[in-house]
Design a protein around this motif. Sequence first.
Motif, PDB file in Angstrom:
ATOM      1  N   LYS A   5       0.847  -1.201   0.000  1.00 47.93           N
ATOM      2  CA  LYS A   5       0.000   0.000   0.000  1.00 47.93           C
ATOM      3  C   LYS A   5       0.874   1.240   0.000  1.00 47.93           C
ATOM      4  O   LYS A   5       1.696   1.369   0.906  1.00 47.93           O
ATOM      5  N   PRO A   6       0.743   2.143  -0.974  1.00 46.74           N
ATOM      6  CA  PRO A   6      -0.056   1.952  -2.180  1.00 46.74           C
ATOM      7  C   PRO A   6       0.531   0.820  -3.016  1.00 46.74           C
ATOM      8  O   PRO A   6       1.747   0.661  -3.065  1.00 46.74           O
ATOM      9  N   TYR A   7      -0.356   0.036  -3.648  1.00 48.23           N
ATOM     10  CA  TYR A   7       0.114  -1.129  -4.387  1.00 48.23           C
ATOM     11  C   TYR A   7       0.583  -0.736  -5.779  1.00 48.23           C
ATOM     12  O   TYR A   7      -0.071   0.050  -6.466  1.00 48.23           O
ATOM     13  N   LYS A   8       1.732  -1.259  -6.141  1.00 48.26           N
ATOM     14  CA  LYS A   8       2.288  -0.969  -7.468  1.00 48.26           C
ATOM     15  C   LYS A   8       2.153  -2.215  -8.328  1.00 48.26           C
ATOM     16  O   LYS A   8       2.969  -3.120  -8.250  1.00 48.26           O
ATOM     17  N   SER A   9       1.096  -2.252  -9.125  1.00 44.16           N
ATOM     18  CA  SER A   9       0.840  -3.418  -9.954  1.00 44.16           C
ATOM     19  C   SER A   9       1.611  -3.322 -11.265  1.00 44.16           C
ATOM     20  O   SER A   9       1.736  -2.242 -11.837  1.00 44.16           O
ATOM     21  N   VAL A  10       2.103  -4.469 -11.708  1.00 42.56           N
ATOM     22  CA  VAL A  10       2.795  -4.508 -13.006  1.00 42.56           C
ATOM     23  C   VAL A  10       1.730  -4.596 -14.105  1.00 42.56           C
ATOM     24  O   VAL A  10       0.723  -5.286 -13.943  1.00 42.56           O
ATOM     25  N   SER A  11       1.958  -3.898 -15.209  1.00 47.83           N
ATOM     26  CA  SER A  11       0.991  -3.903 -16.304  1.00 47.83           C
ATOM     27  C   SER A  11       1.032  -5.257 -17.034  1.00 47.83           C
ATOM     28  O   SER A  11       2.082  -5.674 -17.529  1.00 47.83           O
ATOM     29  N   LEU A  12      -0.107  -5.944 -17.083  1.00 47.76           N
ATOM     30  CA  LEU A  12      -0.170  -7.254 -17.750  1.00 47.76           C
ATOM     31  C   LEU A  12      -1.337  -7.277 -18.728  1.00 47.76           C
ATOM     32  O   LEU A  12      -2.385  -6.673 -18.468  1.00 47.76           O
ATOM     33  N   THR A  13      -1.145  -7.981 -19.830  1.00 51.99           N
ATOM     34  CA  THR A  13      -2.191  -8.044 -20.860  1.00 51.99           C
ATOM     35  C   THR A  13      -2.840  -9.420 -20.871  1.00 51.99           C
ATOM     36  O   THR A  13      -2.163 -10.442 -20.791  1.00 51.99           O
ATOM     37  N   CYS A  14      -4.137  -9.429 -20.963  1.00 53.80           N
ATOM     38  CA  CYS A  14      -4.921 -10.677 -21.020  1.00 53.80           C
ATOM     39  C   CYS A  14      -4.811 -11.284 -22.430  1.00 53.80           C
ATOM     40  O   CYS A  14      -4.462 -10.596 -23.384  1.00 53.80           O
ATOM     41  N   ARG A  15      -5.166 -12.562 -22.558  1.00 55.95           N
ATOM     42  CA  ARG A  15      -5.175 -13.214 -23.877  1.00 55.95           C
ATOM     43  C   ARG A  15      -6.104 -12.507 -24.860  1.00 55.95           C
ATOM     44  O   ARG A  15      -5.892 -12.516 -26.065  1.00 55.95           O
ATOM     45  N   CYS A  16      -7.181 -11.907 -24.312  1.00 55.46           N
ATOM     46  CA  CYS A  16      -8.155 -11.241 -25.179  1.00 55.46           C
ATOM     47  C   CYS A  16      -7.648  -9.885 -25.664  1.00 55.46           C
ATOM     48  O   CYS A  16      -8.300  -9.236 -26.481  1.00 55.46           O
ATOM     49  N   GLY A  17      -6.525  -9.478 -25.150  1.00 55.03           N
ATOM     50  CA  GLY A  17      -5.956  -8.191 -25.550  1.00 55.03           C
ATOM     51  C   GLY A  17      -6.252  -7.085 -24.553  1.00 55.03           C
ATOM     52  O   GLY A  17      -5.657  -5.998 -24.613  1.00 55.03           O
ATOM     53  N   GLY A  18      -7.169  -7.344 -23.632  1.00 54.89           N
ATOM     54  CA  GLY A  18      -7.505  -6.340 -22.605  1.00 54.89           C
ATOM     55  C   GLY A  18      -6.418  -6.252 -21.553  1.00 54.89           C
ATOM     56  O   GLY A  18      -5.567  -7.137 -21.434  1.00 54.89           O
ATOM     57  N   GLY A  19      -6.456  -5.196 -20.767  1.00 53.71           N
ATOM     58  CA  GLY A  19      -5.465  -5.021 -19.710  1.00 53.71           C
ATOM     59  C   GLY A  19      -6.010  -5.522 -18.377  1.00 53.71           C
ATOM     60  O   GLY A  19      -7.209  -5.420 -18.099  1.00 53.71           O
ATOM     61  N   PHE A  20      -5.131  -6.085 -17.567  1.00 54.28           N
ATOM     62  CA  PHE A  20      -5.554  -6.519 -16.232  1.00 54.28           C
ATOM     63  C   PHE A  20      -5.511  -5.335 -15.271  1.00 54.28           C
ATOM     64  O   PHE A  20      -4.569  -4.529 -15.307  1.00 54.28           O
ATOM     65  N   SER A  21      -6.514  -5.239 -14.437  1.00 50.52           N
ATOM     66  CA  SER A  21      -6.459  -4.203 -13.394  1.00 50.52           C
ATOM     67  C   SER A  21      -6.459  -4.869 -12.014  1.00 50.52           C
ATOM     68  O   SER A  21      -7.054  -5.941 -11.822  1.00 50.52           O
TER      69      SER A  21
END
Length: 409
Positions: A5-21
Amino acid sequence: MIQLKPYKSVSLTCRCGGGFSFSGILWQGLHVCENLVCEKCQSVRINSIPVNQSILEQYTFYPESGIINDTEGNSVAENWYSAKLISIAKPVIQVVELDIEVLKKYDDILILNTLDYIYGHSLLFLLNLQNIIKSGTRLGIVVIVQPMMKWLIPRDEVAEIWTVNLGFQSFKNFYPDLSSKINSELDRFNTVFLSKGHVIPTNENIDIYRFTGIKPYDFSNEPALPGITFIWREDPDRLWIRNIYLLKGFKKSGIGFLLIPFQFLRVILLFRLLKNIFGTKYAYSVAGLGVFGRFPSFIKDHRVKSFTGDSEKMLCKIYSESSLVIGVHGSGMLLPSAHAGMAISLMPSKRWANYAEDILFTEHDVRLAAFQRRIVPLNLCISDLRDIIADMVSGRTYFIKKFKHSEEL
Ligand SMILES: [Zn+2]
């Protein structure tokens, strides 16, 4: 340590092309995970955060498909560790009691998570406190524990203790109620970090007095009647039975308990052989967990029916008065080896990959450590074992005399 906290998430892409949040932290027990949801197709991806065992093997879990991948993207079969991650897909819905004890107020904290389904893992995670305290961190130290481990926390050194009222076996499961309660507590702080909680806490010796309040055996100030103590367990996996196939076969058939009498007789025989050599020079004792059988009067029985803070402390006192402890490899040897003068761990067949993980060393001299903490095959015959113990107990002084000298040329 990992910032939660605050969380620093790494940017990852789903198979469908969308972004993970990022949609929150999941507290399973030995797995602490980030929960990610695809913004486009809503599929869920759960990443284990690299703390505790996940430092060694970090997994990603897709609950919809049940697939688990390692960091290389390779599929991982169900094993003792991945199974706990899979449990997140089958949550146990029940209220879990979380007791919050605030000892000092902090705005910024470092959490040490010791939750696990195995006692020995939890204990080793807890011993990470030594390094955390030594670091002199400005963060308030928060320890998450199960009730049985609470007595080991050096209270003067920590800010808060969060006690989860669940037994070890429960941590094979995932409890959403517990996870959300822990997350709610994080709201009180500005920044939150999670300790790495290493599986082997440090390569330095553990100052066990700091945790148990009991000083280890001191060869320069030995008790009037030093002990030789067998560390007793009754769980079918860790009986002192030489034939591993017999042990496994009986365990698989659910009749492992039938082998306990054989362990009982072996312990008596070992102590009789030692008594033939040393007579009344030593106190022969059995300590640990279990109740089977009634030992002859020359063997003191310090076994307990269950571990509590008080019973464990009493046992640590017995270990600390023991010149030597001997027992089957496993978590049951951690506190005995940390307190006793010398220790022998009986290594079962097929367990050699866990070499020395159950021994807490007290020596700074490597030669002395090799002498005083020994790991030997469990299937040694009893007379070999008698000889090893006898030579350790009676030969220690002379052994030291050989290498502790003036170094005169
Ligand atoms: Zn998607």
